[in-house]
Motif scaffolding. Structure first.
Motif, PDB file in Angstrom:
ATOM      1  N   HIS A   1       0.847  -1.199   0.000  1.00 36.89           N
ATOM      2  CA  HIS A   1       0.000   0.000   0.000  1.00 36.89           C
ATOM      3  C   HIS A   1       0.880   1.246   0.000  1.00 36.89           C
TER       4      HIS A   1
ATOM      5  N   GLU B   1       1.758   3.841   2.980  1.00 39.34           N
ATOM      6  CA  GLU B   1       2.316   3.334   4.233  1.00 39.34           C
ATOM      7  C   GLU B   1       3.831   3.554   4.218  1.00 39.34           C
TER       8      GLU B   1
ATOM      9  N   HIS C   1       2.717  -3.898   6.615  1.00 41.75           N
ATOM     10  CA  HIS C   1       1.797  -2.782   6.337  1.00 41.75           C
ATOM     11  C   HIS C   1       1.843  -1.797   7.493  1.00 41.75           C
ATOM     12  N   SER C   2       1.029  -0.745   7.403  1.00 33.41           N
ATOM     13  CA  SER C   2       0.806   0.128   8.545  1.00 33.41           C
ATOM     14  C   SER C   2      -0.645   0.581   8.481  1.00 33.41           C
TER      15      SER C   2
HETATM   16 ZN   LIG Z   1      -1.714  -1.743   4.028  1.00 29.21          ZN
END
Ligand SMILES: [Zn+2]
Length: 815
Positions: free
Chosen positions: A441, A444, A579-580
């Motif tokens: 993503h 992030e 991810h974040s």
């Molecule tokens: Zn993500």
């Protein structure tokens, strides 16, 4: 005890909502399909009808006002920046009405895409409520843990499941303040009911409760009469060995774009050629590039019918930005509509009537441009969104089309060559492979620097640090710091909240320049296992949704590169998808079908226990940097602790290839001692915070490598025991215990146990091993096998030896 009386009051208020109001309010939503999606919802996945929405109020009086209005509040409340976050079940109309009254109604927590299903679930729950009302409920403990986080603040986390699953069941937890203290001396608090996809999951605290002393036991009681007392164990805090004297770390000092990040791993491979190399991934991305566009007309109000836009055939960087379009009033009466093209300049001579007034409509101009072979070699023309095209266009001076891209010139506008940095002394496929990948993503930003930090620690410490040398000598490590380079460039230079890649799959009605921030494919929804196309929840087929799964499974080069890597290097056994944000450590299954909340198959008991064991090690490593504890409630299968993410990469690897696919969400909520509040960190915190997140989760990635190496070196055979758990006159129940995470295969018919024999199962989420019931005296045959393939007593399940375990379990009188 600090806050429990207030908590209790608050929940009492929510529960006291007259049920009739809620029930009467719902049928008014009769035609949800006609309601537009609330404008600020991040993911517009077929979102019609009611949704569970976040509402932030300044203080408790705001909660009371919502309650007084008869709003259907969930029993969820969390201190947040600027007040209290509560959750309410709202229709789009109700949400609008609350906004009109000044309430801060935010995004949806759960998508109730099928209103009828939601209604059915409610009816079911209400029916269950009346059926359950008379009976005493049974409580099943799932977890009770205390831990320290950050400045040694202590917290308590408890999860308990009740057999009375309706919303009227209230559980209260009471705990002591250490050995020998009174059972209620630590405090008491009402628990919150956690539901997902309309199904009751369990009760918990929404955030771990700050406590002063570590409790020994917690007692949970239900207003339905159930009660249970369980020991409180310590979560995390496994002592970490301090890094060696010469260990170096902390190599990132700013957020980096994908061009920089990729340059960095290339430079590292050149500096450390003996223990690393670059692998060019075979599928180039579409690139940080777009067609150039220009719009004529504002598209709003009465101008809608005359609004249209043009899109260059060539990418902006390949000539599209040089194209111009002018709409010219010829200044003469009764002029025909015509198109003239000179080089890359397109001139539309508008038609006029006998009085000299312009008469060309948007539809006519679009048709004229499409009908001109010279113009249509340069561009396509389209009506704007829902425009009928019947409005007369206004003259406009020559307008340059633009791709709008703002990244500096050093960011290439060509397809991006994604690269993996392979680290290991023996890179010949003989070592256990670990795939660390970051930034699926785009927004992030902490994730790519986490991956780079980890790579750099491995390479720079190899010469002096014996622990690092073990990892690099014994493992085959693949690091892809940015899986979404095009989207990430876009996030850094054009639209910081970009989540997806940059490819526009929208048709003309959603492809105007105003939609440029709503295009792209959510790469972590584009995989082929448990996808939206297989009927799973959490992905969208709408091109403008932030969870758009793409036109087909694995349609994107970025996701195909991930799959390619795991196919090309079948020694890869572990993968970490970073991810974040939120501070999570998760594993498959990661998706369910909304109807019945049917998840992808859960991992078997031995694997699940292996994951829990590993999480202790990995999360203690995270905690080793600055004390951050990942909450027990944010550790576990994705479907249990977060939500359904149809078509994600961890599920792809686990279900298709047996690769242990883990997920991190870096960026745990930060606890403020002064205000006693947790606050979320967001996608792009100030770098000071982002840096700390990268450092602590790089610790976690190193922890994963240690787990992988232990797996690689594991030669220890498991040892299991049959345990009788209960007897009646006519039946006996038993189960097995094992001295390490392992699966038990058994037979009850006297046959030789094999890997096809029944496997000991879990009795439910976090509820331990199932019990096996027999109604006649039986000779049980069994063996245990751990995740690394070591078999108890060196038994060969596919051979013909008899060195499995045997034990006769008696039933009834024969005893
Ligand atoms: Zn993500």
């Amino acid at each position: 005890m600090r806050s429990s009386p207030r908590r209790a009051r608050r929940y009492a208020a929510a529960l006291a909502l007259p049920l009739a109001i809620t029930l009467n309010a719902l049928p008014a939503l009769a035609d949800p399909s006609s309601d537009p999606v609330p404008p600020d919802r991040p993911s517009s996945t077929a979102q019609n009808g009611v949704a569970l929405m976040r509402v932030v109020v300044a203080d408790r009086s705001g909660v009371d006002r919502l309650a007084a209005l008869g709003v259907d509040l969930a029993e969820y409340s969390k201190p947040v920046d600027g007040g209290i976050e509560v959750h309410a079940v709202l229709s789009p109309d109700e949400a609008r009405s609350l906004r009109d009254q000044g309430f801060d109604v935010r995004d949806a927590i759960s998508d109730q895409s099928d209103f009828a299903e939601n209604q059915a679930a409610r009816r079911q729950a209400l029916a269950a409520a009346s059926a359950d009302a008379a009976a005493t409920d049974t409580l099943t403990p799932l977890r009770a843990e205390w831990f320290t986080s950050l400045d040694d603040q202590r917290f308590l986390s408890v999860e308990v499941k009740t057999s009375a699953t309706d919303a009227q069941t209230v559980l209260t937890a009471t705990w002591d303040s250490g050995p020998g203290t009174a059972p209620d001396s630590g405090g008491t608090a009402t628990m919150s009911r956690f539901t997902d996809a309309g199904q009751y999951m369990y009760h918990r605290f929404n955030s771990p409760l700050p406590i002063t002393q570590a409790p020994t036991t917690v007692t949970v009681t239900s207003n339905r009469g159930g009660s249970i007392t369980v020991p409180v164990t310590k979560w995390l805090g496994e002592p970490r060995k301090a890094p060696g004297k010469h260990y170096v770390q902390d190599f990132v000092d700013h957020y980096m774009d994908p061009t920089e990040i990729t340059g960095r791993i290339v430079a590292l491979s050149k500096e450390f050629p003996k223990i690393s190399e670059i692998i060019d991934l075979p599928y180039k991305t579409n690139g940080y590039r777009r067609q150039a566009q220009a719009q004529f007309g504002t598209g709003s109000g009465s101008a809608l019918a005359s609004t249209f836009y043009v899109t260059s055939k060539a990418y902006g960087s390949e000539g599209g930005n040089d194209v111009s379009v002018a709409l010219v009033n010829p200044g003469t009466a009764s002029a025909p509509l015509s198109v003239a093209v000179s080089g890359k300049d397109v001139v539309v001579n508008l038609a006029t009537d006998a009085s000299g007034a312009v008469t060309s409509t948007a539809s006519q101009v679009v048709a004229a441009l499409s009908g001109s072979s010279a113009a249509s070699a340069l561009l396509t023309a389209s009506l704007y969104r829902t425009s009928t095209g019947t409005g007369v266009v206004a003259a406009a001076p020559a307008t340059k089309l633009t791709d709008g891209l703002k990244a500096p010139a050093n960011v290439s506008r060509q397809p991006f060559q994604m690269k993996a940095l392979r680290i290991g002394k023996s890179r010949n496929g003989s070592k256990t492979g670990v795939f660390l990948y970051c930034q699926e993503h785009a927004r992030e930003w902490v994730t790519p620097i986490t991956c780079v930090e980890t790579a750099e620690r491995l390479l720079r410490n190899y010469a002096q640090d014996p622990d690092t040398r073990k990892l690099v000598d014994d493992l085959d490590i693949f690091v892809v710091p940015t899986i979404n380079p095009d989207g990430a460039h876009y996030s850094m230079y054009d639209y910081n909240m970009q989540r997806r890649n940059m490819v526009n799959y929208c048709a003309a009605d959603a492809a105007d320049p105003g939609r440029r921030n709503s295009w792209g494919v959510d790469l972590n929804r584009n995989f082929s296992v448990g996808s939206v196309r297989d009927g799973y929840n959490g992905g969208s087929t709408t091109c403008t949704s932030d969870t758009f799964a793409g036109p087909a499974e694995l349609s994107e080069p970025e996701t195909r590169n991930e799959v390619w890597l795991t196919e090309k290097f079948p020694n890869i056994k572990f993968a970490m998808n970073t991810h974040s944000y939120g501070g999570y450590f998760m594993w498959p299954p990661g998706a369910y079908k909304t109807a019945g909340r049917e998840t992808l198959p859960r991992t078997d008991l031995g694997t699940e226990e292996y994951f829990w064991n590993a999480s202790t090690h990995i999360l203690s490593a995270v905690q080793g940097w600055r004390g951050t504890a990942i909450w027990p409630g944010r550790t576990g299968p994705v479907v249990d602790v977060l939500y359904s993410a149809a078509g994600n990469s961890a599920d792809e690897f686990w279900y298709n290839k047996g690769i242990i696919g883990w997920d991190f969400e870096v960026g745990a909520d930060v606890y403020d001692q002064a205000t006693k509040q947790y606050t979320a960190v967001g996608f792009q915190p100030p770098f000071d915070e982002g840096h700390e997140e990268a450092m602590e989760f790089s610790n976690g990635q190193i922890g994963i490598l240690e787990v992988a190496r232990a797996y690689d070196k594991d030669k220890q055979r498991p040892d299991s025991t049959l345990v009788v758990t209960g007897r009646t006159g006519t039946s006996t129940t038993f189960t097995f215990t094992v001295d390490e995470p392992a699966n038990v295969y058994y037979t009850l018919d006297g046959s030789r146990p094999t890997l096809s024999s029944p496997k000991l199962t879990s009795s439910g989420m976090r509820e331990g091993a199932a019990k096996i019931s027999i109604d006649k005296t039986t000779e049980v045959h069994w063996f245990a096998m751990d995740l690394a393939g070591n078999v108890e007593k060196n038994y060969k399940p596919d051979g013909d030896g008899r060195n499995y375990n045997k034990e006769t379990v008696e039933v009834g009188d024969s005893r």
